[in-house]
Scaffold this motif. Structure first.
Motif, mmCIF file in Angstrom:
data_model
loop_
_atom_site.group_PDB
_atom_site.id
_atom_site.type_symbol
_atom_site.label_atom_id
_atom_site.label_comp_id
_atom_site.label_asym_id
_atom_site.label_seq_id
_atom_site.Cartn_x
_atom_site.Cartn_y
_atom_site.Cartn_z
ATOM 1 N N GLY A 45 0.817 -1.207 0.000
ATOM 2 C CA GLY A 45 0.000 0.000 0.000
ATOM 3 C C GLY A 45 0.849 1.256 0.000
ATOM 4 O O GLY A 45 1.911 1.292 0.613
ATOM 5 N N PRO A 46 0.391 2.298 -0.662
ATOM 6 C CA PRO A 46 1.158 3.551 -0.685
ATOM 7 C C PRO A 46 1.106 4.312 0.649
ATOM 8 O O PRO A 46 1.922 5.192 0.886
ATOM 9 N N ALA A 47 0.163 3.973 1.504
ATOM 10 C CA ALA A 47 -0.011 4.700 2.756
ATOM 11 C C ALA A 47 0.272 3.819 3.971
ATOM 12 O O ALA A 47 -0.240 4.073 5.065
ATOM 13 N N SER A 48 1.076 2.773 3.787
ATOM 14 C CA SER A 48 1.386 1.881 4.903
ATOM 15 C C SER A 48 2.728 1.206 4.666
ATOM 16 O O SER A 48 3.228 1.152 3.545
ATOM 17 N N HIS A 67 -1.732 5.112 7.356
ATOM 18 C CA HIS A 67 -2.683 6.194 7.576
ATOM 19 C C HIS A 67 -3.771 6.138 6.521
ATOM 20 O O HIS A 67 -3.619 5.534 5.467
ATOM 21 N N ASP A 68 -4.881 6.794 6.820
ATOM 22 C CA ASP A 68 -6.015 6.813 5.906
ATOM 23 C C ASP A 68 -6.170 8.168 5.221
ATOM 24 O O ASP A 68 -7.209 8.465 4.657
ATOM 25 N N GLY A 69 -5.143 9.004 5.291
ATOM 26 C CA GLY A 69 -5.217 10.340 4.746
ATOM 27 C C GLY A 69 -5.616 11.363 5.798
ATOM 28 O O GLY A 69 -5.572 12.565 5.561
ATOM 29 N N GLU A 102 6.373 12.516 8.748
ATOM 30 C CA GLU A 102 6.957 12.785 7.423
ATOM 31 C C GLU A 102 5.891 12.826 6.332
ATOM 32 O O GLU A 102 6.103 13.414 5.280
ATOM 33 N N ARG A 103 4.746 12.231 6.579
ATOM 34 C CA ARG A 103 3.654 12.196 5.601
ATOM 35 C C ARG A 103 2.545 13.180 5.954
ATOM 36 O O ARG A 103 1.468 13.155 5.369
ATOM 37 N N GLY A 104 2.794 14.048 6.922
ATOM 38 C CA GLY A 104 1.844 15.082 7.286
ATOM 39 C C GLY A 104 0.690 14.625 8.168
ATOM 40 O O GLY A 104 -0.297 15.338 8.327
ATOM 41 N N VAL A 105 0.804 13.456 8.754
ATOM 42 C CA VAL A 105 -0.261 12.935 9.620
ATOM 43 C C VAL A 105 -0.072 13.531 11.008
ATOM 44 O O VAL A 105 1.033 13.518 11.548
ATOM 45 N N TRP A 106 -1.149 14.035 11.589
ATOM 46 C CA TRP A 106 -1.040 14.758 12.861
ATOM 47 C C TRP A 106 -1.611 14.031 14.069
ATOM 48 O O TRP A 106 -1.473 14.504 15.191
ATOM 49 N N LYS A 107 -2.231 12.880 13.883
ATOM 50 C CA LYS A 107 -2.742 12.135 15.034
ATOM 51 C C LYS A 107 -2.575 10.652 14.772
ATOM 52 O O LYS A 107 -2.786 10.178 13.659
#
Length: 143
Positions: A45-48, A67-69, A102-107
């Motif tokens: 997956g591109p997000a994991s 992350h889920d975006g 690094e991917r902009g995830v905040w929580k």
């Protein structure tokens, strides 16, 4: 074995057997989840991803992160049971948090099975707090 430092990197195909063995030793696997399938799914997956902490070429810690975006999540947080109390869990969680930042995830959300006070205490020591939510799920396939 005293662990001074670990190198954290993305898991590779060559890590599969060692990762599954670590998860089994740490008591993380369940009969209804195929760990090899979970690893493959996260890695493609591109997000994991699955991160491994290595020392002297040996996997001593791991975490599945994604992350889920909007929010991040971790699964299969593990440290070699023979090397507990050396900060491996703390270091692999820091790597997961960095991966998300690094991917902009905040929580970051995580789930702990009821009754697992050791895990709850570990995460509380890392400044995680319990939210007033109910986690609900539905299995979309048998397995």
């Amino acid at each position: 074995m005293e662990i001074e430092s670990i190198e954290v990197r993305s898991a590779t195909d060559a890590d599969l057997a060692a990762l599954v063995a670590l998860w089994e030793a740490a008591g993380l696997t369940r009969p209804w989840n195929d760990p090899a399938e979970d690893i493959a799914f996260a890695r493609r997956g591109p997000a994991s991803d699955v991160l491994v902490g290595t020392s002297e070429g040996r996997i001593v810690a791991s975490v599945m992160v994604g992350h889920d975006g909007h929010r991040g999540a971790v699964y299969y947080v593990s440290a070699d049971p023979a090397l507990r109390a050396q900060g491996l869990g703390r270091r692999i969680m820091a790597a997961a948090e960095d991966w998300l930042r690094e991917r902009g995830v905040w929580k970051l959300n995580l789930m702990v099975r009821r009754g697992n006070e050791a895990a709850t205490g570990f995460y509380a020591a890392l400044d995680y707090a319990q939210d007033e939510v109910v986690v609900m799920s539905k299995r979309l396939r048998e397995g």
